[in-house]
Design a protein around this motif. Structure first.
Motif, PDB file in Angstrom:
ATOM      1  N   THR A   1      -0.741  -1.673  -6.051  1.00  0.00           N
ATOM      2  CA  THR A   1      -1.865  -1.532  -5.127  1.00  0.00           C
ATOM      3  C   THR A   1      -1.880  -2.609  -4.046  1.00  0.00           C
ATOM      4  O   THR A   1      -2.704  -2.553  -3.138  1.00  0.00           O
TER       5      THR A   1
ATOM      6  N   ASP B   1       0.875   2.342   1.483  1.00  0.00           N
ATOM      7  CA  ASP B   1       1.780   3.416   1.058  1.00  0.00           C
ATOM      8  C   ASP B   1       3.124   3.353   1.777  1.00  0.00           C
ATOM      9  O   ASP B   1       4.161   3.627   1.172  1.00  0.00           O
TER      10      ASP B   1
ATOM     11  N   ARG C   1       4.992   0.697  -0.079  1.00  0.00           N
ATOM     12  CA  ARG C   1       4.843   0.640  -1.540  1.00  0.00           C
ATOM     13  C   ARG C   1       6.167   0.785  -2.275  1.00  0.00           C
ATOM     14  O   ARG C   1       6.406   0.108  -3.273  1.00  0.00           O
TER      15      ARG C   1
ATOM     16  N   SER D   1       5.100   5.703  -6.857  1.00  0.00           N
ATOM     17  CA  SER D   1       4.953   5.927  -5.421  1.00  0.00           C
ATOM     18  C   SER D   1       4.608   7.381  -5.118  1.00  0.00           C
ATOM     19  O   SER D   1       3.826   7.672  -4.207  1.00  0.00           O
TER      20      SER D   1
ATOM     21  N   SER E   1       1.005   7.935  -5.527  1.00  0.00           N
ATOM     22  CA  SER E   1       0.187   7.411  -4.432  1.00  0.00           C
ATOM     23  C   SER E   1       0.042   8.416  -3.296  1.00  0.00           C
ATOM     24  O   SER E   1      -0.901   8.334  -2.506  1.00  0.00           O
TER      25      SER E   1
ATOM     26  N   LYS F   1      -7.506   6.420  -2.332  1.00  0.00           N
ATOM     27  CA  LYS F   1      -7.398   4.980  -2.500  1.00  0.00           C
ATOM     28  C   LYS F   1      -8.174   4.494  -3.722  1.00  0.00           C
ATOM     29  O   LYS F   1      -7.702   3.647  -4.472  1.00  0.00           O
TER      30      LYS F   1
ATOM     31  N   PHE G   1      -6.237   5.523  -6.982  1.00  0.00           N
ATOM     32  CA  PHE G   1      -4.843   5.147  -7.202  1.00  0.00           C
ATOM     33  C   PHE G   1      -4.707   4.025  -8.229  1.00  0.00           C
ATOM     34  O   PHE G   1      -3.798   4.046  -9.054  1.00  0.00           O
ATOM     35  N   THR G   2      -5.598   3.038  -8.194  1.00  0.00           N
ATOM     36  CA  THR G   2      -5.489   1.922  -9.142  1.00  0.00           C
ATOM     37  C   THR G   2      -5.567   2.390 -10.588  1.00  0.00           C
ATOM     38  O   THR G   2      -4.691   2.056 -11.395  1.00  0.00           O
TER      39      THR G   2
END
Length: 426
Positions: A122, A126, A129, A313, A316, A321, A324-325
């Motif tokens: 994170t 992106d 990433r 990836s 993602s 957002k 994603f974590t």
């Protein structure tokens, strides 16, 4: 520039480097020490599986602890737990205590790997990433290489090896305590991404993480097959170093392509296909054709270790957002499941096909992953989550996915339209 994101994460990466060195060396030392205690091959495999089982259980529990504390604190606690388990391991001959300590070690290690995976995934945007995750995996591989090099200096002094591994892990707490890198937001009790929701959100990437765990965990069986073919100790050591070294090089190339690819799914297919082909050629070549075997082992190692960051990836690209974590944490759970099931399933294949069972299992797993990249079910975008799946305190209006009537189920959409005030013209 990638350096812009690497520099603030320097202390975190140093912690990963030190912990990775102590982590792999401790697993090798535990195998050697248990053999010296007279434990059978089945018992050694069981103790190793307990470590991965503890890692899996930890991957389920740690996200909840992470929601209640900070990354730095949880990494410090996990490192301390690993160090304590290694400290007491050579002081006892009881297999029961050994089993508890090995499970506790895997459980504690989950805190370190989960937090660092989430942090690095994170940290970069992106478009950077793929390369950031590739650099992170390079640091992990360098740490494991240093850990193996430390083992060459101890000889038969296993207790000294445990002391070095313990000191390395304790030292890993120092840099993480000095970092100023901002910690990523995690899921809270008010807004939680369940495993079912994560599956609907990113099915293919989660399945890819599971499959790469199945392949990773059979790494030792590959070396064992060459040992059974009559390979010398130096040849086995060369194969192990070749896989790790090629993995370091492969991370940069695949990470760069990942950020340049319009659809990471096609890159995932190509990597899995080349990895399966190279391993198949290794099975045919054997030690009789040593040079081709070394070349294709390097190709396999350089490709298969890139699949997990590639899957993260890929996830993602599908997740928002705020989701994603916690989705990265679910990828960690998936690869831990693969690590736990891999030795068991690989051992079954090895039982029925003593010479080529490992190669068959890994190649079939990669072929299934290639086919999965074209599955309409796995490629379906996530289903809109119902509002009641989130706590009332969750902010729903900020995300159009959860507020647009066109993306809601029929009964929720009708209720939404009934509650919406009409204008005077209507």
């Amino acid at each position: 520039m990638l350096v812009t994101y690497i520099k603030p994460a320097t202390f975190v990466l140093i912690t990963v480097l030190l912990f990775g060195g102590g982590h792999l060396s401790s697993i090798t030392l535990a195998t050697i020490a248990s053999s010296q205690l007279g434990v059978s091959d089945f018992g050694v495999g069981l103790l190793t599986s307990l470590t991965f089982f503890g890692l899996f259980i930890g991957s389920l529990v740690m996200p909840r602890l992470l929601a209640r504390t900070k990354h730095v604190r949880l990494i410090s606690l996990g490192t301390a737990g690993c160090a304590l388990s290694l400290l007491f391991l050579p002081a006892t001959d009881s297999l029961v205590i050994w089993s508890i300590l090995r499970f506790g070690y895997g459980f504690s290690a989950a805190a370190v790997w989960l937090c660092c995976d989430v942090w690095m995934a994170t940290h970069a945007p992106d478009e950077q990433r793929g390369r950031m995750l590739a650099f992170y995996q390079v640091v992990v591989l360098c740490g494991t290489s240093l850990g193996q090099m430390l083992l060459t200096t101890i000889g038969d002094h296993v207790a000294l090896g445990f002391s070095i591994a313990t000191a390395t892990m304790i030292a890993a707490v120092i840099p993480i305590s000095c970092t100023k890198l901002s910690e990523p937001d995690v899921e809270t009790e008010g807004r939680k991404l369940t495993m079912r929701m994560a599956w609907n959100l990113s099915r293919l990437s989660l399945l890819g993480s599971l499959f790469v765990g199945l392949c990773f965990s059979n790494y030792g069986f590959i070396l064992l097959s060459f040992t059974n073919q009559g390979a010398t100790g130096n040849q086995i050591a060369l194969l192990g170093v070749a896989i790790i070294a090629s993995g370091i090089l492969g991370q940069f190339g695949i990470g760069f392509l990942s950020d340049r690819s319009k659809d990471r799914r096609y890159l995932l297919q190509a990597v899995a296909a080349l990895a399966a082909t190279s391993l198949f050629i290794c099975a045919i070549s054997g030690i009789e054709n040593w040079l081709p075997t070394i070349i294709f082992v390097c190709l396999y190692g350089g490709l298969v270790v890139t699949i997990y960051p590639l899957c993260v990836s890929l996830g993602s690209s599908l997740a928002s957002k705020e989701n994603f974590t916690p989705l990265v944490a679910k990828h960690f759970v998936a690869i831990c499941i693969g690590h736990t099931l891999g030795p068991f399933l690989g051992g079954i294949c090895l039982h029925f096909f003593p010479q080529f069972g490992t190669y068959i299992f890994i190649c079939v797993t990669l072929v299934i992953l290639i086919a999965a990249c074209n599955s309409k079910y796995l490629l379906a975008r996530h289903q809109p989550a119902r509002q009641e799946e989130f706590a009332p305190m969750a902010a729903m209006g900020a995300n159009p996915e959860y507020s647009d009537p066109r993306s809601m189920p029929d009964e929720v959409s009708d209720q939404h339209q009934a509650d919406t005030p009409k204008s005077d013209n209507e």
